[in-house]
Design a protein around this motif. Structure first.
Motif, PDB file in Angstrom:
ATOM      1  N   ALA A 154       0.812  -1.212   0.000  1.00 32.13           N
ATOM      2  CA  ALA A 154       0.000   0.000   0.000  1.00 32.13           C
ATOM      3  C   ALA A 154       0.850   1.267   0.000  1.00 32.13           C
ATOM      4  O   ALA A 154       0.311   2.370   0.103  1.00 32.13           O
ATOM      5  CB  ALA A 154      -0.945   0.006   1.199  1.00 32.13           C
ATOM      6  N   THR A 155       2.168   1.117  -0.076  1.00 31.34           N
ATOM      7  CA  THR A 155       3.065   2.275  -0.179  1.00 31.34           C
ATOM      8  C   THR A 155       4.083   2.005  -1.271  1.00 31.34           C
ATOM      9  O   THR A 155       4.403   0.854  -1.567  1.00 31.34           O
ATOM     10  CB  THR A 155       3.794   2.548   1.151  1.00 31.34           C
ATOM     11  OG1 THR A 155       4.580   1.402   1.510  1.00 31.34           O
ATOM     12  CG2 THR A 155       2.805   2.858   2.262  1.00 31.34           C
ATOM     13  N   GLN A 156       4.580   3.071  -1.859  1.00 32.36           N
ATOM     14  CA  GLN A 156       5.569   2.954  -2.929  1.00 32.36           C
ATOM     15  C   GLN A 156       6.376   4.245  -2.961  1.00 32.36           C
ATOM     16  O   GLN A 156       5.807   5.338  -2.848  1.00 32.36           O
ATOM     17  CB  GLN A 156       4.875   2.738  -4.281  1.00 32.36           C
ATOM     18  CG  GLN A 156       5.777   2.245  -5.380  1.00 32.36           C
ATOM     19  CD  GLN A 156       5.930   0.736  -5.392  1.00 32.36           C
ATOM     20  OE1 GLN A 156       5.142   0.028  -4.810  1.00 32.36           O
ATOM     21  NE2 GLN A 156       6.970   0.260  -6.055  1.00 32.36           N
ATOM     22  N   THR A 157       7.698   4.126  -3.104  1.00 33.71           N
ATOM     23  CA  THR A 157       8.563   5.301  -3.150  1.00 33.71           C
ATOM     24  C   THR A 157       9.266   5.371  -4.494  1.00 33.71           C
ATOM     25  O   THR A 157       9.799   4.365  -4.977  1.00 33.71           O
ATOM     26  CB  THR A 157       9.603   5.266  -2.017  1.00 33.71           C
ATOM     27  OG1 THR A 157       8.923   5.233  -0.756  1.00 33.71           O
ATOM     28  CG2 THR A 157      10.492   6.502  -2.050  1.00 33.71           C
ATOM     29  N   ARG A 172       1.113   6.641  -1.134  1.00 39.59           N
ATOM     30  CA  ARG A 172       0.419   5.786  -0.170  1.00 39.59           C
ATOM     31  C   ARG A 172      -1.040   5.625  -0.612  1.00 39.59           C
ATOM     32  O   ARG A 172      -1.646   6.568  -1.141  1.00 39.59           O
ATOM     33  CB  ARG A 172       0.473   6.401   1.234  1.00 39.59           C
ATOM     34  CG  ARG A 172      -0.210   7.747   1.323  1.00 39.59           C
ATOM     35  CD  ARG A 172      -0.014   8.452   2.657  1.00 39.59           C
ATOM     36  NE  ARG A 172      -0.713   9.727   2.661  1.00 39.59           N
ATOM     37  CZ  ARG A 172      -0.251  10.847   2.130  1.00 39.59           C
ATOM     38  NH1 ARG A 172       0.934  10.845   1.536  1.00 39.59           N
ATOM     39  NH2 ARG A 172      -0.957  11.962   2.186  1.00 39.59           N
ATOM     40  N   GLU A 174      -4.764   5.736  -0.069  1.00 42.93           N
ATOM     41  CA  GLU A 174      -5.598   6.485   0.873  1.00 42.93           C
ATOM     42  C   GLU A 174      -7.042   6.003   0.893  1.00 42.93           C
ATOM     43  O   GLU A 174      -7.734   6.157   1.903  1.00 42.93           O
ATOM     44  CB  GLU A 174      -5.580   7.974   0.524  1.00 42.93           C
ATOM     45  CG  GLU A 174      -4.220   8.637   0.726  1.00 42.93           C
ATOM     46  CD  GLU A 174      -4.271  10.132   0.501  1.00 42.93           C
ATOM     47  OE1 GLU A 174      -5.241  10.606  -0.142  1.00 42.93           O
ATOM     48  OE2 GLU A 174      -3.359  10.838   0.970  1.00 42.93           O
ATOM     49  N   TRP A 217      -4.573   7.096  -4.605  1.00 45.91           N
ATOM     50  CA  TRP A 217      -3.253   7.306  -4.030  1.00 45.91           C
ATOM     51  C   TRP A 217      -3.018   8.775  -3.740  1.00 45.91           C
ATOM     52  O   TRP A 217      -3.334   9.641  -4.557  1.00 45.91           O
ATOM     53  CB  TRP A 217      -2.156   6.833  -5.001  1.00 45.91           C
ATOM     54  CG  TRP A 217      -2.207   5.372  -5.323  1.00 45.91           C
ATOM     55  CD1 TRP A 217      -2.958   4.773  -6.287  1.00 45.91           C
ATOM     56  CD2 TRP A 217      -1.475   4.328  -4.686  1.00 45.91           C
ATOM     57  NE1 TRP A 217      -2.735   3.418  -6.298  1.00 45.91           N
ATOM     58  CE2 TRP A 217      -1.818   3.112  -5.322  1.00 45.91           C
ATOM     59  CE3 TRP A 217      -0.537   4.289  -3.647  1.00 45.91           C
ATOM     60  CZ2 TRP A 217      -1.284   1.886  -4.958  1.00 45.91           C
ATOM     61  CZ3 TRP A 217       0.004   3.072  -3.276  1.00 45.91           C
ATOM     62  CH2 TRP A 217      -0.366   1.891  -3.918  1.00 45.91           C
ATOM     63  N   ALA A 219       0.267  11.348  -1.822  1.00 45.82           N
ATOM     64  CA  ALA A 219       1.724  11.276  -1.719  1.00 45.82           C
ATOM     65  C   ALA A 219       2.274  12.514  -1.020  1.00 45.82           C
ATOM     66  O   ALA A 219       1.632  13.560  -0.940  1.00 45.82           O
ATOM     67  CB  ALA A 219       2.363  11.124  -3.103  1.00 45.82           C
TER      68      ALA A 219
END
Length: 258
Positions: A154-157, A172, A174, A217, A219
């Motif tokens: 559920a998160t990505q950078t 992230r 939401e 999403w 961020a």
């Protein structure tokens, strides 16, 4: 601004030239200006650039200051175009000449990416398409709710380069929109959980059903290690659909003595 193998050439005109180069506004219509780094000028004059000859400039926090040569080139003026074959008013003509050299603050020529600029990049990022899980696996039963959840990240950078600035975008999930296939979607802020801690479930009538998940999403972002700031907007991804059958359970009387 043109970048070529680490060398910078910045062409200026109008108010921009007056502010950075420090020329009088009356000169601006007469010339176009450019800033050239020391190595570029040295390479043109001698064929190489020696690090020992590079001049440095005092630095200030949050500012970009470097040593440049200011060059200018004449511009065709009204009344001259008639006698200059192939040139029109406003066209640069002739050779570049050195006007001055020194330390120049070029921060305003390449300001840090704005939130809106980062948002444009955020919308194009390859965000993951979260998969829908359901229980019971395989066929469901009418009268028995189907449980939905996702166990995808559920998160990505992402680290991207925006005009030479290193921008880190931390995405992230939401909001989760569960498309059940036979009614209005279910909207949650959590990814659901499997049995026995389920939080997202839907009761179906018998038949074949297709469900899917849309994730919204948000961020935050940093620029060259700055404090995090919110990306001003959201984007969505659609996960792959899943199809399953819901069977109708029918009671059958049996002889307990048989």
């Amino acid at each position: 601004m043109n970048l070529d193998a680490g060398a910078a050439t910045i062409e200026l005109s109008g108010e921009q030239a007056a502010r950075v180069v420090g020329v009088a506004s009356a000169e601006i219509p007469m010339f176009v200006y450019r800033l050239r780094q020391q190595c570029v000028v040295a390479a043109e004059l001698t064929g190489n650039c020696s690090p020992a000859s590079i001049r440095t400039c005092p630095q200030q926090p949050g500012r970009v200051i470097d040593y440049f040569f200011v060059q200018r080139r004449p511009v065709v003026q009204p009344g001259e175009a008639d006698v200059l074959d192939g040139f029109g008013v406003g066209d640069p003509i002739g050779d570049w000449e050195n006007l001055r050299e020194g330390c120049f603050d070029i921060t305003d020529l390449n300001p840090p990416p704005s939130p809106g600029e980062v948002f444009a990049y955020f919308q194009r990022l390859p965000l993951p398409r979260l998969e829908t899980r359901h229980q019971p696996p395989g066929n469901g039963l009418s009268g028995l709710p189907v449980i939905f959840y996702t166990d995808s990240p559920a998160t990505q950078t992402f680290t991207v380069d925006i005009r030479g600035f290193t921008v880190v975008i931390a995405a992230r999930a939401e909001q989760y929109t569960w498309h059940t296939g036979d009614g209005p979607p279910l909207v949650t802020t959590d990814p659901g959980r499997p049995y026995p801690d389920q939080t997202v479930e839907h009761e179906y009538e018998s038949g074949t059903h297709t469900a899917s998940l849309t994730v919204t999403w948000g961020a935050t972002f940093t620029v060259d290690g700055s404090a995090p700031a919110d990306v001003p907007g959201t984007t969505t991804t659609d996960g792959p659909p899943i199809t399953f059958d819901v069977l109708e359970a029918r009671p059958v009387l049996t002889d307990p003595y048989d």
